[in-house]
Write an enzyme that holds these catalytic residues in place. Structure first.
Site, mmCIF file in Angstrom:
data_model
loop_
_atom_site.group_PDB
_atom_site.id
_atom_site.type_symbol
_atom_site.label_atom_id
_atom_site.label_comp_id
_atom_site.label_asym_id
_atom_site.label_seq_id
_atom_site.Cartn_x
_atom_site.Cartn_y
_atom_site.Cartn_z
ATOM 1 N N ARG A 102 9.873 34.899 21.249
ATOM 2 C CA ARG A 102 9.539 33.798 22.163
ATOM 3 C C ARG A 102 10.817 33.036 22.506
ATOM 4 N NH1 ARG A 102 7.378 28.056 20.686
ATOM 5 N NH2 ARG A 102 7.138 27.268 22.800
ATOM 6 N N HIS A 146 10.805 23.962 27.970
ATOM 7 C CA HIS A 146 11.048 23.485 26.604
ATOM 8 C C HIS A 146 12.082 22.356 26.713
ATOM 9 C CE1 HIS A 146 10.817 24.771 22.141
ATOM 10 N NE2 HIS A 146 11.501 23.640 22.168
ATOM 11 N N GLU A 191 5.069 21.659 23.456
ATOM 12 C CA GLU A 191 4.923 20.357 22.799
ATOM 13 C C GLU A 191 4.989 19.176 23.775
ATOM 14 O OE1 GLU A 191 7.755 20.152 19.603
ATOM 15 O OE2 GLU A 191 6.880 21.830 18.533
ATOM 16 N N ASN A 317 1.971 24.774 17.421
ATOM 17 C CA ASN A 317 3.165 24.574 16.596
ATOM 18 C C ASN A 317 2.771 23.705 15.423
ATOM 19 O OD1 ASN A 317 4.510 25.958 18.548
ATOM 20 N ND2 ASN A 317 5.846 24.274 19.174
ATOM 21 N N TYR A 319 4.153 22.010 11.781
ATOM 22 C CA TYR A 319 5.253 21.702 10.866
ATOM 23 C C TYR A 319 4.788 20.953 9.626
ATOM 24 C CZ TYR A 319 8.511 23.676 14.093
ATOM 25 O OH TYR A 319 9.180 24.583 14.871
ATOM 26 N N GLU A 373 5.105 28.278 16.676
ATOM 27 C CA GLU A 373 6.246 27.803 15.884
ATOM 28 C C GLU A 373 5.757 27.377 14.514
ATOM 29 O OE1 GLU A 373 8.710 24.632 17.437
ATOM 30 O OE2 GLU A 373 8.716 25.551 19.432
HETATM 31 O O1 IFM Z 1 13.509 22.625 17.103
HETATM 32 C C1 IFM Z 1 12.229 22.157 17.383
HETATM 33 C C2 IFM Z 1 11.649 22.858 18.596
HETATM 34 O O2 IFM Z 1 12.467 22.743 19.712
HETATM 35 C C3 IFM Z 1 10.302 22.271 18.930
HETATM 36 N N1 IFM Z 1 9.452 22.266 17.785
HETATM 37 C C4 IFM Z 1 9.970 21.723 16.553
HETATM 38 C C5 IFM Z 1 11.293 22.386 16.223
HETATM 39 C C6 IFM Z 1 11.842 21.856 14.882
HETATM 40 O O3 IFM Z 1 11.949 20.469 14.882
#
Ligand code: IFM
Length: 468
Positions: A102, A146, A191, A317, A319, A373
């Site tokens: 990606r 992005h 995002e 995504n 985290y 992600e």
């Molecule tokens: O690096 C970023 C990415 O550009 C968007 N999502 C989170 C990642 C890590 O912070």
């Protein structure tokens, strides 16, 4: 199609290789046979070459030049120099055994003024990239936005202007017309919460506006509308395409099991998650978010059918989670988390990925999901043997893939997983802070040499074993 060759050493570490093979066997029991394993990057974070071949200034070039805006005054001017070194990077992807990658397209390379004249040399770069990937059997998953908006558009209002949404559709059409015969998978935005709230509400991302919720809601609405225009362009130019949007989602856990904290967590979820999920997947904004609803542009109601037109997949995504407590007036406040922590201060909470995916499956009519992600930032160092033994990241990937497998056992339609990121890169306002190395591949900041980390070698072995 000059793709150089790269050594991936996992077989030098028999224990790691064996662990990867056992883990792949475990995953096979839960994940669909055709599950897609990939890795992800974005243009501004890796490409460099910001003034080459007709690329214009982006809002991130401008923002990085503002004193104090980005850690250490860093910028994406050189980044990983992927623009020139992409054959080596593709060779790494190939050596890992990945069949999906990606990446994002830089709008300022394609239409430098934001609208109007198309820059063929910009399209030529992505043509070469796509052809080189396909040549080694890697499917491109292409993100159209992005975060690197052409500065020329920002000068005309950026995401505050409805026109930016319209011209995003034109830009999407140009890109899909050129690449759509070879690229099947398209992601309109990455995002949108970050583009709107971080960029227009809090001012910690480009374009650096601190206009609070009023600014963020206006920008977010036009970004969502632009997603709708881009979906129409994709459908028209490539009817067979598989297209969707990627949203960053944070499961909200109430600090206490009290009515007040549960209500606050629900409101935090409304602003952070449902504000984007509902319009895209239900064609409406969340009714309980009354204060935000008042800030929407007058056209919002009429725009919702376009924003909520069917997508083929949702990109997720993930985290970390958030823990929420209620403030004195019921407002959501972040409460301390429990850890463990990564070097970059993020809490590691793998079950949050399962919870997120399961919730999407239960609450929304989604046929297909990709985890577009998932990754973690550590201060990785080169060991005395010249290698990077990042067992913390291997463990992170294992735990999160296990969470995906658990979600699949609960019938969530997850079709793929993309590790963030292929290589250490420019981490936005954190620049090249050593604690923000997210790569499966280490990048030496001076020489730009790429060295696969042991986590990348492990991930590759998992992927190859899963297929065998
Ligand atoms: O690096 C970023 C990415 O550009 C968007 N999502 C989170 C990642 C890590 O912070």
């Amino acid at each position: 199609m000059a793709v150089t060759s790269v050594d991936i050493h996992v077989t030098d570490e028999p224990a790691l290789a064996e662990h990867a093979r056992d883990f792949a066997a475990e995953l096979k029991e839960s994940l669909p046979k055709d599950f897609v394993f990939g890795t992800a990057t974005s243009a501004y974070q890796i490409e460099g070459a910001v003034r080459e071949d007709g690329r214009s200034e982006s809002i991130w070039d401008r923002f990085c030049a503002v004193p104090g805006a980005v850690f250490n005054g860093d910028s994406g001017e050189i980044a990983c120099d992927h623009y020139h070194r992409y054959p080596e990077d593709i060779a790494i992807i190939q050596a890992m055994g990945l069949r999906a990658y990606r990446f994002s397209i830089a709008w300022p390379r394609i239409i430098p003024n934001g609208d109007g004249v198309v820059n063929e040399r910009g399209l030529d770069f992505y043509d070469r990239l796509v052809d080189s990937l396909l040549h080694v059997g890697v499917q491109p998953y292409v993100t159209l936005f992005h975060w690197d908006l052409p500065q020329a558009l920002q000068d005309r209002g950026g995401w505050y202007s409805r026109d930016t949404a319209v011209v995003f559709g034109d830009y999407a059409r140009v890109v899909v017309d050129r690449l759509g015969d070879r690229v099947r998978h398209w992601i309109t935005h990455n995002e949108p919460w970050c583009s709107s709230w971080l960029g227009h509400g809090y001012g910690v991302h480009a374009p650096g506006l601190k206009d609070g919720d009023a600014g963020a809601v206006k920008a977010a609405h036009h970004i969502l509308l632009s997603h709708g225009y881009a979906m129409e362009a994709i459908r028209a130019a490539a009817p067979e395409a598989d297209a969707g949007i990627t949203i960053d989602l944070y499961p909200m856990f109430p600090l206490h099991d009290s009515e007040a904290d549960r209500g606050a967590a629900r409101r935090a979820d409304g602003q952070r998650n449902r504000w984007f999920l509902d319009p895209v997947l239900r064609g409406s904004y969340p009714e309980d978010m009354t204060a935000l609803l008042e800030l929407l542009p007058d056209s919002a109601q009429d725009d919702l059918p376009r924003i909520g037109a069917p997508i083929d997949f949702l990109g997720v995504n993930y985290y970390e989670r958030q823990v929420i407590r209620s403030g004195p007036h019921g407002e959501p406040l972040q409460a301390p988390k429990e850890g463990p922590w990564a070097d970059n201060g993020r809490e590691i909470f793998p079950d949050g990925l399962r919870v997120t995916v399961k919730r999407l499956h239960e609450d929304y009519p989604i046929k297909k999901l990709y985890v577009t992600e998932n990754g973690i930032g550590y201060h990785d160092v080169i060991g005395p043997d010249g290698r990077i033994h990042d067992s913390h990241r291997t463990q992170f990937l294992e735990q999160h893939l296990r969470a995906v497998a658990a979600a699949c056992r609960e019938d969530a339609p997850v079709s793929g997983y993309f590790a963030w990121s292929l290589m250490d890169n420019f981490e936005w306002s954190k620049g090249y802070d050593e604690r923000e190395r997210y790569g499966l591949v280490y990048v030496d900041r001076s020489s730009l040499e790429r060295i696969p980390k042991s986590s990348g070698e492990w991930y590759g072995e998992v992927v190859r074993s899963f297929r065998s």
